[in-house]
Design an enzyme around this catalytic site. Sequence first.
Site, PDB file in Angstrom:
ATOM      1  N   LYS A 109      38.547  44.380  50.807  1.00 43.92           N
ATOM      2  CA  LYS A 109      39.200  43.432  49.908  1.00 43.92           C
ATOM      3  C   LYS A 109      40.285  44.163  49.119  1.00 43.92           C
ATOM      4  CE  LYS A 109      37.811  39.983  46.393  1.00 43.92           C
ATOM      5  NZ  LYS A 109      36.669  39.463  45.606  1.00 43.92           N
ATOM      6  N   SER A 129      36.129  34.525  45.894  1.00 45.66           N
ATOM      7  CA  SER A 129      37.420  35.137  46.102  1.00 45.66           C
ATOM      8  C   SER A 129      37.466  36.104  47.283  1.00 45.66           C
ATOM      9  CB  SER A 129      37.838  35.891  44.840  1.00 45.66           C
ATOM     10  OG  SER A 129      36.910  36.929  44.541  1.00 45.66           O
ATOM     11  N   SER A 184      31.436  35.517  44.606  1.00 46.31           N
ATOM     12  CA  SER A 184      32.568  35.697  45.518  1.00 46.31           C
ATOM     13  C   SER A 184      32.261  36.327  46.855  1.00 46.31           C
ATOM     14  CB  SER A 184      33.645  36.528  44.845  1.00 46.31           C
ATOM     15  OG  SER A 184      34.431  35.687  44.053  1.00 46.31           O
TER      16      SER A 184
HETATM   17  N1  GLN Z   1      34.537  31.841  41.698  1.00 45.69           N
HETATM   18  C1  GLN Z   1      34.114  32.604  40.551  1.00 45.69           C
HETATM   19  C2  GLN Z   1      35.277  32.833  39.637  1.00 45.69           C
HETATM   20  O1  GLN Z   1      36.331  32.354  39.952  1.00 45.69           O
HETATM   21  C3  GLN Z   1      33.517  33.896  41.002  1.00 45.69           C
HETATM   22  C4  GLN Z   1      34.538  34.894  41.341  1.00 45.69           C
HETATM   23  C5  GLN Z   1      33.989  36.199  41.787  1.00 45.69           C
HETATM   24  O2  GLN Z   1      32.788  36.333  42.040  1.00 45.69           O
HETATM   25  N2  GLN Z   1      34.865  37.174  41.837  1.00 45.69           N
HETATM   26  O3  GLN Z   1      35.177  33.473  38.631  1.00 45.69           O
END
Ligand code: GLN
Length: 476
Positions: free
Chosen positions: A75, A150, A174
């Site tokens: 990532k 994400s 995420s």
């Molecule tokens: N979707 C969640 C957020 O936008 C989790 C994101 C993540 O785990 N990086 O904060």
Amino acid sequence: MYTSILKIQNALIKKTLSLPELVKGYLGKIESHNGDLNILIEVQADEAISRAEEIQLKINQGKAGALAGCILSLKDVYAQKNHPLTCGSSILKGLTSVYDAEIVDRLTSQDAIIIGRANMDEFAMGSSNEHSVYGPTRNPLNPDYVPGGSSGASAASIAAQFCNASIGSDTGGSVRQPASYTETVGLKPTYGRISRHGLVAYASSFDSVGPMGSSVSDVAQLLQVLAGEDEKDNSSSSNPPGDYVTAVTQEHRSFTIGIPSEYFSDGLDPEIHRKVDEIIQIAEKEGHLLKKVSLPYTQYGLATYYILATAEASSNLARYDGIRFGNRKMPTDSTSLRDLYIETRTQGFGDEVKRRILLGTYVLSKGYYDSYYGKAQKVRRLIREDFLRAFESVDILLSPATPTTAFKLGEKADPLSMYLNDVYTLPANLAGICAISIPAGKHSNGMPFGIQFQAGSFQEEKLLHCAAQFERYLNH
Ligand code: GLN
């Protein structure tokens, strides 16, 4: 098609497969499909091929590391020396890492090969991989749909067979939510289990390094190499790592499995509900003891998360000021430092990131601190206590990983409806415990969905053992 890193390793040992051939196969897929799916933002073809040739020699001599045969995407949130590090953001365009993240060191020293860097929601804020300066990533199972976020592109890179594993990051889900949306496996280890050195911070008390693969044994192999204390990250735990690779091959064990009623609420898609009920029945037949449990503070999880995570984000992202990192924008009609900050940050951050910086700054501001940030800290503790209480009487919690399957690109324009994707995943980050999502089946809309297992802090062996058993039931 190989279904696990272990199978690849067996083929490499038996010489029915060569490592350069494997890497070239993945590069071929990347060449044909990356343009449409927008998964990798940098392909490291030459490096990957030359490393494959080197490691192949080690395999021939019987000297290869534990991850020889593991080809992964990283990532774009991890530092990798001499490669761009942009977190999907315009504000970091032009930044090149001068060092390797601890996880990169650990992976490559065990002969894993990095094939490219995966797209992501900007600064890991999002659930669809649509909020990236590189444009959205599409779900390889159906390109009209998002891959989740994400770490959506990390999951998609596995589903599209661009590689066989990936390292995402999980702050509120995420890794597990994209795994659920792409029929892959995503592990969020206990907070502190894996070093965060070289992971760009979003919300530091939540961020977890997340191994992803196409099977439970893949993520166990990755965790084996990644787990353990690191003096460069003082939040990494000195708790000794377990034997995760053995855990997934252990003989069948009956677990006491808790079913948290709060995870079967109104927002849950009825088909997913039905399927999870079927899986619970399978579990009973397989000799597990199923128990209903309640985690009453779950209902405050989303609000608590969005107060605390945005507060931490607003402070972490203050460092992107146009002076020290990446992209700088100087207004033409001003030479003041303040205007430089304003211009850089206004142009450099996307809307979702700005929304969170504003929210986070607000909840930390004088006069509001106690009623938002302070209160949310207290609720966070109550959420953790819910879990501690549950784990007094059960080994593991079983639930859906996400309330729905993947949705179509552009379908969730309203931020709140996007945030609701993570209701089942973010409590584990609030509590700091470990959790995993594994594929559970397909919906009549053609898209997959996952089930989630959660276990107490540093209970990854038990978590993986249990998940591997369910993977077997569901594959049969
Ligand atoms: N979707 C969640 C957020 O936008 C989790 C994101 C993540 O785990 N990086 O904060």
